[in-house]
Design a protein around this motif. Structure first.
Motif, short mmCIF file in Angstrom:
data_model
loop_
_atom_site.label_atom_id
_atom_site.label_comp_id
_atom_site.label_asym_id
_atom_site.label_seq_id
_atom_site.Cartn_x
_atom_site.Cartn_y
_atom_site.Cartn_z
N ALA A 317 0.87 -1.18 0.00
CA ALA A 317 0.00 0.00 0.00
C ALA A 317 0.90 1.22 0.00
CB ALA A 317 -0.90 0.01 1.22
N PHE A 318 0.50 2.26 -0.70
CA PHE A 318 1.35 3.45 -0.75
C PHE A 318 0.49 4.67 -1.00
CE2 PHE A 318 1.34 4.16 -5.38
CZ PHE A 318 0.84 2.94 -5.82
N VAL A 319 1.12 5.82 -0.91
CA VAL A 319 0.44 7.08 -1.17
C VAL A 319 0.82 7.53 -2.56
CG1 VAL A 319 0.20 9.47 -0.45
CG2 VAL A 319 0.47 7.69 1.26
N GLY A 320 -0.16 7.71 -3.42
CA GLY A 320 0.09 8.13 -4.79
C GLY A 320 -0.42 9.54 -5.02
N GLY A 345 -10.43 13.78 -0.91
CA GLY A 345 -9.73 14.31 0.26
C GLY A 345 -8.23 14.12 0.16
N TYR A 346 -7.59 14.05 1.33
CA TYR A 346 -6.14 14.07 1.43
C TYR A 346 -5.77 12.91 2.35
CZ TYR A 346 -1.54 16.32 2.08
OH TYR A 346 -0.20 16.61 2.12
N ALA A 347 -5.29 11.81 1.78
CA ALA A 347 -5.06 10.59 2.57
C ALA A 347 -3.59 10.22 2.51
CB ALA A 347 -5.90 9.45 2.03
N VAL A 348 -2.97 10.06 3.69
CA VAL A 348 -1.54 9.76 3.76
C VAL A 348 -1.26 8.73 4.84
CG1 VAL A 348 -0.70 11.94 2.82
CG2 VAL A 348 -1.25 11.76 5.24
N SER A 349 0.00 8.33 4.92
CA SER A 349 0.59 7.43 5.92
C SER A 349 -0.22 6.17 6.22
CB SER A 349 0.93 8.14 7.23
OG SER A 349 0.13 9.22 7.50
N PRO A 350 -0.25 5.24 5.27
CA PRO A 350 -0.95 3.97 5.52
C PRO A 350 -0.17 3.06 6.46
CG PRO A 350 0.13 3.90 3.40
CD PRO A 350 0.35 5.28 3.94
N SER A 351 -0.90 2.24 7.19
CA SER A 351 -0.30 1.17 8.00
C SER A 351 -1.18 -0.06 7.84
CB SER A 351 -0.24 1.59 9.47
OG SER A 351 0.19 0.52 10.28
N TRP A 352 -0.56 -1.22 7.57
CA TRP A 352 -1.34 -2.40 7.22
C TRP A 352 -1.54 -3.26 8.45
CZ3 TRP A 352 -1.08 -3.58 1.48
CH2 TRP A 352 -2.16 -4.38 1.09
N HIS A 353 -2.78 -3.65 8.69
CA HIS A 353 -3.15 -4.47 9.86
C HIS A 353 -2.45 -5.83 9.79
CE1 HIS A 353 -5.91 -6.88 12.43
NE2 HIS A 353 -6.02 -5.75 13.08
N GLY A 357 -6.21 -7.55 6.42
CA GLY A 357 -7.52 -7.15 5.92
C GLY A 357 -7.83 -5.68 6.03
N LEU A 358 -7.09 -4.98 6.87
CA LEU A 358 -7.42 -3.58 7.15
C LEU A 358 -6.21 -2.68 6.91
CD1 LEU A 358 -9.14 -4.04 10.62
CD2 LEU A 358 -10.30 -3.80 8.47
N LEU A 359 -6.51 -1.45 6.54
CA LEU A 359 -5.49 -0.41 6.50
C LEU A 359 -5.90 0.65 7.50
CD1 LEU A 359 -5.00 0.25 2.69
CD2 LEU A 359 -3.31 -0.71 4.22
N ALA A 360 -4.92 1.26 8.14
CA ALA A 360 -5.19 2.47 8.91
C ALA A 360 -4.42 3.58 8.22
CB ALA A 360 -4.72 2.33 10.35
N PHE A 361 -5.01 4.75 8.12
CA PHE A 361 -4.28 5.87 7.55
C PHE A 361 -4.86 7.17 8.06
CE2 PHE A 361 -7.27 4.23 4.36
CZ PHE A 361 -8.12 5.30 4.22
N SER A 362 -4.16 8.24 7.73
CA SER A 362 -4.59 9.56 8.15
C SER A 362 -5.29 10.21 6.96
CB SER A 362 -3.36 10.34 8.58
OG SER A 362 -3.69 11.68 8.75
N TRP A 363 -6.45 10.75 7.19
CA TRP A 363 -7.28 11.19 6.09
C TRP A 363 -7.94 12.52 6.46
CZ3 TRP A 363 -11.85 7.73 3.92
CH2 TRP A 363 -12.11 8.08 2.59
N ASN A 364 -7.84 13.47 5.54
CA ASN A 364 -8.60 14.70 5.66
C ASN A 364 -9.65 14.67 4.57
OD1 ASN A 364 -9.59 17.25 5.86
ND2 ASN A 364 -7.60 18.23 6.11
N ARG A 365 -10.84 14.27 4.90
CA ARG A 365 -11.84 13.97 3.88
C ARG A 365 -12.35 15.23 3.19
NH1 ARG A 365 -16.35 11.38 4.14
NH2 ARG A 365 -15.79 10.36 2.21
#
Lengths: 448, 262
Positions: A317-320, A345-353, A357-365
């Motif tokens: 997973a990455f930020v494009g 929105g503005y979605a960055v810094s993914p972390s994979w569970h 099955g899940l991703l956590a990330f920081s999102w400014n919707r």
């Protein structure tokens, strides 16, 4: 031969008999839904002090507090408040009166208790876990620990015993009480890599480079920390060996341009990072030794912040940035099958569970002019594209990182101009601030 | 003749073209304005797209995650539903196994004393306690056949030691509760066809290995609802591990008979 023939009926009989015992070698359990599924109500008794060593009281206080907070932090127990628990301090299975603990107001279904003693500079701890509803066979767990007498070891033993309880009652998921969190702190003046216990105790500095070091990522075997650091050649991926206590080389990470945000595979054999050595910022991968460097993406726009699927180690997973705002994408490790996860929105810094099955990330919707939304942590289910907002209306939240048990998230929160490290349960409850001094950011939870 | 002349005159007048150009131009102009307004509206709204940033794309949506991926506990109260009725009766108040026997004791006198229940026939019908006791059957209850603890002893078929303790559920009740908790979190009830009658049960067999992993999942007794059967099987398949079997349990595997009740 004759004796064999004489034995033949016996052998045949045995062969007939054998399948029956092999079937009987298992027990049967009959159970089902609707029998209730309550959160386990657990009481953690204060341990009984043994011996007359003057250190005992102080160390036992540390031990009791650590054990209690570990069990509370686990997120799977309904912990009996100390004020509700019986006054008694049972030190052994003979001393505990289970009915006392099962009765209101404690109403505990499980009790952790034991004894804590110091003799000749050694800590000796006996820990037990009893099931109050089972009067004939109440013991679930019995452990003995023997370590040098110090505050650190008292805390470590408490962590170990808590992890034993959590592993036993947590449904096959190990506890996290012995894990560490690596993060960036500027409390010495420059941004260096620091580490601390998962509960914020025992904070200490790891690197002393005197430059800017960011985005620490601990190896799955806790042997090395990869991070990006500003040097003569610009930003490069560097490696610190925790076993040797010094920097070790990572040749693939130093090249022209910016090399940022390393990410380990869960088997510790490969590292992905973003590099602009070919012009555009793309995702690259290398062996853990820094060799065999190759480029994965060739996409328009900058591509940064890779993270491997820890379950398969076959997806990233990455930020494009091919659209105007950064979005979260996933792809196979060869760069194929690129899927966009976030729609706006503005979605960055993914972390994979940990279970993949899940991703956590920081999102400014609501990112955009005239619409300054908050930057919050989201949990995103990849299969269904469903998401869950876990932080609400409190500062700018970024850099989430999953705990190895998949129940917790650590993240940085900027509130009132100060950035600090926080943890919470993955449903957004039980938020706790871990750091207080200086500015602390980019936390990374160790793998075990 | 005059009439004829008048006729041709009239005919010429009839054949003379009507003034088309004026109305046609008007119509063209109107259509042009219409098209121009549609196009300019599209262009203008396209130009100022940022004014609708945010919820535009329909890709992702917010719901509560139903997945069991986050291994946090969920509190499920004991389901007191009687098999056939919607409203639970008041009889089995206490859900704990100790008081369960008390319920039985009170139930029997009610059946014995025929006079009193007949007065309250409208509220407490006699057949209700019977399905109730069925429903509150617990994992602790097992058929009376004692299971030998070790295979060597059963070859001799005489000496079975510790028969009373051989029951897994009575020795390791906490582990059985853990099975319930785990299965409860992995069973998605919404997968079941809502036409399934309430109280329908499907029974599964599966085996738990020493490390807690599940194998040999098979359907024992179908509920008659394929979706309920499927959802229950999937619930067991979703479980990675129930947690290692208790170390003091000396057998290699644990057989589980599990039911899902809609």
């Amino acid at each position: 031969m004759k004796s064999f023939l004489r034995l033949l009926p016996v052998i045949l009989l045995c062969q007939i008999c054998l399948p029956a015992p092999s079937l009987a070698a298992q027990d049967w359990v009959h159970t089902g839904t609707n029998l209730g599924n309550q959160v386990i109500r657990l009481a953690a008794a204060d341990f009984k002090p043994v011996g007359s060593d003057p250190q005992t009281t102080a160390l036992k206080a540390v031990f009791d507090a650590t054990l209690y907070s570990d069990l509370g932090n686990a997120g799977i127990f309904d912990l009996v408040s100390k004020s509700m628990a019986p006054q008694s301090m049972p030190g052994s299975p003979q001393e505990i009166v289970l009915s006392q603990w099962a009765a209101p107001p404690a109403s505990a279904s499980m009790v952790g208790f034991g004894s804590f003693g110091i003799s000749n500079g050694r800590l000796t701890v006996y820990g037990f876990l009893f099931d109050t509803s089972n009067t004939t066979n109440p013991q679930v767990l019995g452990k003995q620990y023997n370590e040098a007498a110090s505050e650190d070891m008292a805390r470590t033993i408490a962590h170990r015993f808590a992890d034993e309880i959590i592993a036993r009652l947590g449904g096959g998921v190990n506890g996290i009480a012995e894990t560490k969190i690596y993060f960036v702190s500027n409390r010495t003046g420059t941004k260096e890599i620091w580490s601390m216990d998962y509960d914020g105790e025992n904070q200490h500095q790891v690197t002393h480079l005197g430059t800017i070091s960011i985005s620490p990522r601990i190896a799955p075997d806790n042997s090395r920390v990869a991070f990006s650091s500003l040097g003569r050649e610009g930003w490069s991926i560097r490696m610190y060996s925790l076993e040797l206590g010094r920097m070790v080389s990572f040749p693939g990470g130093t090249a022209g341009g910016s090399n940022l945000s390393p990410a380990w595979t869960s088997d510790g054999t490969r590292i992905a990072f973003s590099s602009s050595r070919s012009g555009n910022s793309e995702i690259w991968a290398a062996d853990a030794s820094g060799g065999n460097v190759h480029k994965i993406t060739t996409l328009a726009g900058p591509n940064v912040s890779p993270v491997w699927n820890p379950r398969t180690n076959a997806q990233i997973a990455f930020v494009g940035g091919r659209t105007s705002e950064p979005q979260i994408y996933t792809m196979n490790q060869d760069g194929s099958n690129i899927q966009r996860m976030t729609d706006s929105g503005y979605a960055v810094s993914p972390s994979w569970h940990p279970n993949g099955g899940l991703l956590a990330f920081s999102w400014n919707r609501k990112y955009g002019p005239g619409d300054p939304g908050g930057q919050d942590i989201y949990v995103f289910e990849i299969a269904t594209m469903h998401w869950l907002q876990v932080t609400h209306q409190s500062g700018n939240n970024d850099f989430p990182s999953w705990s190895p048990d998949g129940r917790h998230l650590v993240f940085q929160r900027k509130l009132g101009g100060r950035t600090q490290i926080w943890t919470m349960l993955a449903d957004g409850t039980h938020q706790q601030q871990l750091t207080k001094a200086g500015d602390n950011s980019m936390p990374n939870w160790s793998w075990k | 003749m005059e009439g004829l002349l008048e006729g041709t005159d009239h005919l010429e007048r009839e054949l003379a073209p009507e003034p088309v150009a004026g109305p046609a131009m008007g119509s063209f102009a109107l259509h042009a304005i219409l098209i121009a307004s549609v196009v300019s509206y599209g262009m203008l709204s396209g130009l100022f797209r940022h004014s609708v940033w945010g919820n535009q794309g329909g890709g992702a949506m917010q719901v509560n995650l139903v997945s069991s991926a986050i291994p946090l506990p969920n509190n499920q109260p004991v389901n007191q539903n009687v098999l056939t009725t919607e409203k639970p009766s008041k009889a089995p108040v206490a859900p704990s196994p100790k008081t369960e026997q008390k319920v039985d004791e009170t139930a029997i006198p009610i059946q014995g004393k025929q006079v009193k229940p007949q007065k309250q026939t409208t509220q407490k019908t006699p057949p209700q306690p019977a399905p109730k006791t069925d429903n509150t059957a617990r994992y602790g209850e097992q058929s009376g056949t004692p299971i030998p603890r070790a295979s060597q002893q059963s070859i001799g078929s005489v000496g079975q030691t510790a028969v009373g303790d051989s029951d897994f559920a009575s020795m390791f009740g906490w582990y059985v509760r853990q099975i319930n908790a785990k299965m409860g979190s992995t069973w998605y009830k919404r997968e079941v066809d809502p036409r399934t009658p309430t109280g329908a049960r499907t029974y599964l067999f599966f085996t738990i290995s020493r490390d807690g992993t599940v194998s040999g999942i098979r359907l024992d007794r179908s509920s008659g609802s394929p979706t309920l059967d499927q959802s229950c099987i999937r619930a067991a398949q979703r479980v990675d591990s129930f947690g290692a079997l208790p170390p003091s349990y000396n057998k290699s595997t644990l057989m589980v008979s599990y039911y899902c009740e809609y």
